[in-house]
Design an enzyme around this catalytic site. Structure first.
Site, short mmCIF file in Angstrom:
data_model
loop_
_atom_site.label_atom_id
_atom_site.label_comp_id
_atom_site.label_asym_id
_atom_site.label_seq_id
_atom_site.Cartn_x
_atom_site.Cartn_y
_atom_site.Cartn_z
N GLU A 12 0.84 -1.21 0.00
CA GLU A 12 0.00 0.00 0.00
C GLU A 12 0.87 1.26 0.00
OE1 GLU A 12 -2.86 -0.48 -0.80
OE2 GLU A 12 -3.57 -2.29 0.18
N HIS A 13 0.43 2.22 -0.77
CA HIS A 13 1.11 3.51 -0.92
C HIS A 13 2.52 3.35 -1.49
CE1 HIS A 13 -1.87 6.24 1.09
NE2 HIS A 13 -2.32 5.06 1.49
N TYR A 38 -4.50 11.36 2.02
CA TYR A 38 -3.82 10.61 0.97
C TYR A 38 -2.80 11.50 0.27
CZ TYR A 38 -3.04 7.63 -3.06
OH TYR A 38 -2.44 6.84 -4.01
N ALA A 45 -15.19 1.37 0.33
CA ALA A 45 -14.69 0.15 0.96
C ALA A 45 -13.24 -0.12 0.59
CB ALA A 45 -15.56 -1.03 0.55
N GLY A 46 -12.66 0.77 -0.21
CA GLY A 46 -11.28 0.56 -0.64
C GLY A 46 -11.18 -0.50 -1.72
N LEU A 47 -12.26 -0.69 -2.47
CA LEU A 47 -12.25 -1.69 -3.54
C LEU A 47 -12.23 -1.04 -4.93
CD1 LEU A 47 -14.82 -4.24 -2.03
CD2 LEU A 47 -12.33 -4.37 -2.00
N ASP A 100 -4.87 0.93 -8.97
CA ASP A 100 -6.29 0.59 -9.08
C ASP A 100 -6.71 0.48 -10.55
OD1 ASP A 100 -5.96 1.05 -6.42
OD2 ASP A 100 -7.20 2.86 -6.35
N ASP A 155 2.63 2.47 -4.84
CA ASP A 155 2.49 2.66 -6.30
C ASP A 155 2.96 4.04 -6.76
OD1 ASP A 155 0.19 3.92 -5.23
OD2 ASP A 155 -1.19 3.05 -6.71
C1 GLA Z 1 -5.68 4.16 -3.33
C2 GLA Z 1 -5.01 4.74 -4.57
C3 GLA Z 1 -3.93 3.80 -5.11
C4 GLA Z 1 -2.96 3.37 -4.01
C5 GLA Z 1 -3.72 2.91 -2.77
C6 GLA Z 1 -2.82 2.65 -1.61
O1 GLA Z 1 -6.40 3.01 -3.65
O2 GLA Z 1 -5.96 4.99 -5.57
O3 GLA Z 1 -3.24 4.42 -6.17
O4 GLA Z 1 -2.05 4.39 -3.71
O5 GLA Z 1 -4.70 3.84 -2.35
O6 GLA Z 1 -1.96 1.60 -1.87
#
Ligand code: GLA
Length: 383
Positions: free
Chosen positions: A35-36, A223, A124-126, A173, A38
């Site tokens: 995570e974070h 973010y 939901a982070g999806l 994503d 990319d």
């Molecule tokens: C969100 C962003 C992605 C990525 C994630 C964390 O989903 O859209 O680009 O940075 O957070 O990994």
């Protein structure tokens, strides 16, 4: 992918616009680990899932574009010569964002009609947003014969998010949603934007998502703030991105950073190497190590990068205390959304029952549980 969702969207389009549309399915994504990393040009390990946005799209006979969000019963009409970000525009900005970015590239599209709906839970982070962007760019590419490659399309989706939604997201994503394959996770190098496919078969274990149902309203600012910190550290290190740094290099500039900034830089460097270790663990069928890496990733997200929240921490702690869960961590941008868990099939129902119960007792609200299938990326429905 739900057949009835496709049928409903297509039927709604025909009813509203009286013609047969192109129908695009564009999935959400999970991320095993990374995570974070990319936007630091590092590594991530996502997969597309069987929850998606369905978009029906066709040329308009008038000069106006018309977009209809079926789930919300909301309409938006606009002209192609007045495309701009809409304050609090919500879903509309993903659509005008894609249109605006196509126009910036000098690509010509005509007026179009669009109906969309989906079954990706929001917040939901999806990545329901990436799925929507990809469905629109994919549909317009097809409809107006723009001849864009998938890489060009995801770059347009990403820029729509940067310039119209205001989130300076990385490419994970959009990539996962566009390039996903069945039963497969993608080890993506965010520098080259090339991925290696891993057929995922955890045998007696399965992937389970638990949605904390927390949606944080400061997420976008937090973010972007994390991204700025990473950029600051990279520039002090004289490298383009944190991908190019290691722990020893970071140590050399520790005195120039606050302790919080140092920990954030360290998290990114360590998370990047965790992704590569996770791939090795999968290659070696070593689920124990994979699970351990997930717990470590959560620890880093919580204490170093500070993107977790009490609800997510509770869900991961509960998972950790359950002997049949081999790994769990918060997933996505943070501050809410889902945890991803690797759980033994035999005890999955027990685990779901106990964690749901304990979560309700602790927070007085329900969590939601999803079992997902890894699925094909953005594609056209042929009928
Ligand atoms: C969100 C962003 C992605 C990525 C994630 C964390 O989903 O859209 O680009 O940075 O957070 O990994």
């Amino acid at each position: 992918m739900s057949k009835s969702l496709i049928n409903n969207v297509e039927a709604e389009f025909k009813e509203r616009f009286g013609s047969k549309p192109l129908v695009v399915v564009s999935p959400g994504r999970i991320n095993l680990i990374g995570e974070h990393t990319d936007y630091n040009e590092g590594f991530v390990f996502p997969a597309a899932i069987d929850k998606c946005i369905v978009a029906a799209i066709g040329k308009s006979k008038t000069q106006q574009c018309m977009a209809y969000a079926l789930d919300m019963s909301e309409n938006y009409a606009f002209n192609l010569d007045e495309v701009r970000a809409i304050p609090n525009g919500n879903w509309k900005n993903y659509i005008v964002g894609v249109v605006g970015e196509l126009q910036k590239k000098g690509l010509e599209i005509g007026p179009f009609n669009l109906v969309f709906a989906g079954d990706i839970p929001k917040g939901a982070g999806l990545s329901s947003s990436a799925a929507l962007e990809n469905s629109v760019v994919f549909g317009l590419n097809e409809l107006f014969g723009l001849k864009l490659s998938k890489h060009e399309m995801i770059s347009i989706s990403q820029k729509a998010e940067h310039n119209y939604v205001g989130v300076r997201c990385g490419i994970m994503d959009q990539y996962a949603s566009m390039f996903g394959q069945e039963d497969t996770a993608l080890l993506l190098d965010c520098r080259t934007q090339e991925s290696v496919s891993y057929q995922l078969d955890f045998k007696e274990y399965g992937i389970l998502l638990i949605n904390s149902n927390v949606t944080h309203n400061l997420v976008d600012a937090e973010y972007n703030d994390r991204r700025l910190v990473c950029e600051k550290i990279a520039s002090l290190l004289n490298v383009d991105y944190l991908r190019d740094a290691d722990e020893a290099l970071l140590k050399q500039i520790e005195h120039k950073l606050t302790p919080e900034e140092y920990q954030k830089g360290l998290y990114v460097i360590q998370e990047n190497s965790r992704v590569l270790k996770a791939c090795k663990a999968i290659e070696n069928h070593d689920l124990k190590t994979l699970g351990k890496l997930l717990f470590e990733a959560h620890h880093g997200a919580r204490f170093q990068f500070k993107i977790s929240c009490p609800e997510l921490d509770f869900l991961v702690e509960e998972a950790q205390s359950h002997p049949q869960v081999i790994g769990a961590r918060m997933m996505g941008g943070g501050f809410g959304g889902c945890t991803i868990n690797i759980v033994h099939h035999d005890t999955m129902q027990d685990f779901i029952a106990s964690i749901s119960d304990n979560y309700y007792k602790k927070f007085g609200k329900h969590c939601s549980v999803y079992k997902v299938k890894l699925s094909q990326g953005t594609h056209l429905i042929q009928n």
